[in-house]
Scaffold this active site. Structure first.
Site, short mmCIF file in Angstrom:
data_model
loop_
_atom_site.label_atom_id
_atom_site.label_comp_id
_atom_site.label_asym_id
_atom_site.label_seq_id
_atom_site.Cartn_x
_atom_site.Cartn_y
_atom_site.Cartn_z
N HIS A 135 0.72 -1.28 -0.08
CA HIS A 135 -0.06 0.09 0.09
C HIS A 135 0.84 1.31 0.13
O HIS A 135 0.20 2.57 -0.29
CB HIS A 135 -0.89 0.15 1.29
CG HIS A 135 -1.88 -1.14 1.36
ND1 HIS A 135 -2.74 -1.01 0.17
CD2 HIS A 135 -2.30 -2.03 2.10
CE1 HIS A 135 -3.80 -2.25 0.33
NE2 HIS A 135 -3.11 -2.84 1.71
N ASP A 169 -2.62 -10.59 -2.24
CA ASP A 169 -3.19 -10.09 -1.12
C ASP A 169 -4.74 -9.92 -1.29
O ASP A 169 -5.16 -9.40 -2.40
CB ASP A 169 -2.64 -8.57 -0.54
CG ASP A 169 -2.88 -8.33 0.69
OD1 ASP A 169 -2.05 -8.68 1.65
OD2 ASP A 169 -3.78 -7.35 1.05
N HIS A 171 -6.36 -7.18 -0.63
CA HIS A 171 -6.29 -5.92 -0.70
C HIS A 171 -5.65 -5.40 -1.82
O HIS A 171 -4.63 -6.05 -2.08
CB HIS A 171 -5.94 -4.93 0.56
CG HIS A 171 -6.79 -5.35 1.83
ND1 HIS A 171 -5.95 -6.19 2.74
CD2 HIS A 171 -7.70 -4.88 2.25
CE1 HIS A 171 -6.72 -6.15 3.67
NE2 HIS A 171 -7.92 -5.62 3.48
N ASP A 258 -4.55 -12.81 3.86
CA ASP A 258 -5.76 -12.38 4.17
C ASP A 258 -6.91 -12.51 3.41
O ASP A 258 -8.14 -12.44 3.76
CB ASP A 258 -5.68 -10.52 4.70
CG ASP A 258 -5.06 -9.91 3.49
OD1 ASP A 258 -4.47 -10.24 2.46
OD2 ASP A 258 -4.82 -8.58 3.95
N1 Q9C Z 1 -9.74 -2.44 11.27
C1 Q9C Z 1 -2.62 -5.19 4.18
O1 Q9C Z 1 -2.99 -6.05 4.25
N2 Q9C Z 1 -8.44 -1.69 7.02
N3 Q9C Z 1 -3.21 -4.04 4.70
C2 Q9C Z 1 -8.50 -1.35 8.31
C3 Q9C Z 1 -9.51 -2.95 9.92
C4 Q9C Z 1 -7.19 -1.49 6.65
C5 Q9C Z 1 -4.61 -3.89 5.07
C6 Q9C Z 1 -9.95 -2.03 8.89
C7 Q9C Z 1 -6.53 -2.71 5.93
C8 Q9C Z 1 -5.11 -2.58 5.44
C9 Q9C Z 1 -1.07 -5.11 3.99
ZN ZN Z 2 -4.17 -7.05 2.79
#
Ligand code: Q9C
Ligand code: ZN
Length: 318
Positions: A135, A169, A171, A258
């Protein structure tokens, strides 16, 4: 099977406590136990764990602005309490902690070192990076990422030939996409949750295909919430076909776990066994491959999920 894992325990210096999500503070999921649970599985196995050589600042400045790197260094060393937002962040999930610069620099080193090993002839290397990276852009942190480990590795590979990045991933890797958006010597293919409903929300749509000479070298495969193994593998095969057509000399896999069904912030329906199949499909490209760890937050199962994908990736090489 012989496989090198690049790892350093220094990531533990970065221990974020909380993030600000939907108007409240919640416990941070990007914790040291993630990497510790993965490396535990490989202790006493035939896999060889190697420590990285520290990346030089000039190598880091190929991917990130010097002012951005300097900001993180000064901010992290001078803070006593973690703080959630600054002029270089694009969300409130990625705190400046006292250890975030040290851990991120070592994480970048883990990726760079892994790519050096592949350049010197290793066929498959796993860089156990933490914090994750996909990211992060040239000058923005977010999504738990500070330095873009996969991009640093890809930039290193690109001195030696064409590179494809496959991002699996959950995301979309907005940072990696942005870094290579105008380039045709690095192909970016990402399979991820539909950004209409999931982080990073503003990018990862099918219509984003690159610009200038980079047009056609950025490919997004957004998938619906609840995607199961058969749909996932079908879309993965489409992505792999595009990589094959591109004829790269190196492959970087941005590997987030994830997508696993028990992930606390994910939303796909992939079982532990599916990861061996994913690895096997990718191994059919038969390319020198660096696997870079991204997300994955079901701490207790991360080791076994990781072992499965690496087993699958090792299929052809035995
Ligand atoms: N409380 C990676 O997997 N979302 N980043 C936050 C959860 C952010 C994920 C909501 C997700 C970022 C590298
Ligand atoms: Zn992720």
């Amino acid at each position: 099977m012989s496989l090198k894992i690049v790892y350093s325990p220094i990531h533990k210096t970065h221990y974020p406590e909380r993030e600000f999500f939907k108007g409240e503070f919640v416990k941070h999921v990007e914790v040291p136990e993630r990497a510790q649970n993965i490396v535990k599985i490989f202790k006493g196995s035939s896999f060889e764990i190697v420590e990285p050589k520290l990346i030089s600042l000039s190598d880091l400045y190929i991917t990130h602005d010097k002012s951005y790197v300097e900001f993180i260094r000064k901010a992290s060393f001078s803070t006593t309490r973690e703080f959630l937002s600054n002029k270089y962040s694009f969300d409130t999930y990625t705190p400046i902690t006292r250890g975030c610069f040290t851990a991120s620099l070592v994480s970048a080193s883990v990726a760079k070192h892994g790519s050096d090993l592949v350049i010197s002839g290793e066929k498959l290397v796993y860089s156990l990076c933490r914090p994750p990276g996909h990211h992060a852009s040239r000058n923005k942190m977010g999504g738990y990422c500070y330095f873009n480990n996969a991009a640093i590795a890809a930039n290193n590979f690109s001195n030696h030939g064409k590179v494809a990045i496959l991002d699996i991933d959950f995301h979309h890797g907005n940072g990696t996409q942005e870094i290579f958006y105008e380039r045709n010597d690095v192909l970016y293919v990402s399979i991820h949750a539909d950004p209409t409903h999931y982080f990073p929300y503003s990018s990862g749509f099918r219509t984003e295909r690159g610009i200038g000479k980079g047009l056609g070298y950025n490919l997004n495969f957004p998938l619906a919430k609840g995607t199961n193994a058969s749909t996932y593998i079908l879309e993965l095969k489409k992505g792999l076909m595009e990589i094959k057509k591109y004829k790269p000399e190196f492959l970087v896999v941005s590997a987030g776990f994830d997508t696993y069904l028990k992930d606390p912030i994910g939303g796909f329906d992939l079982s532990i066994n599916c990861f061996q199949e994913i690895g096997m499909q990718i191994s059919m490209l038969n390319l020198p491959t660096l696997v870079v760890q991204e997300g994955g937050y079901c701490v207790q199962d991360l080791g076994i999920v990781c072992q499965n994908i690496l087993r699958g990736l090792n299929t052809l090489r035995g």
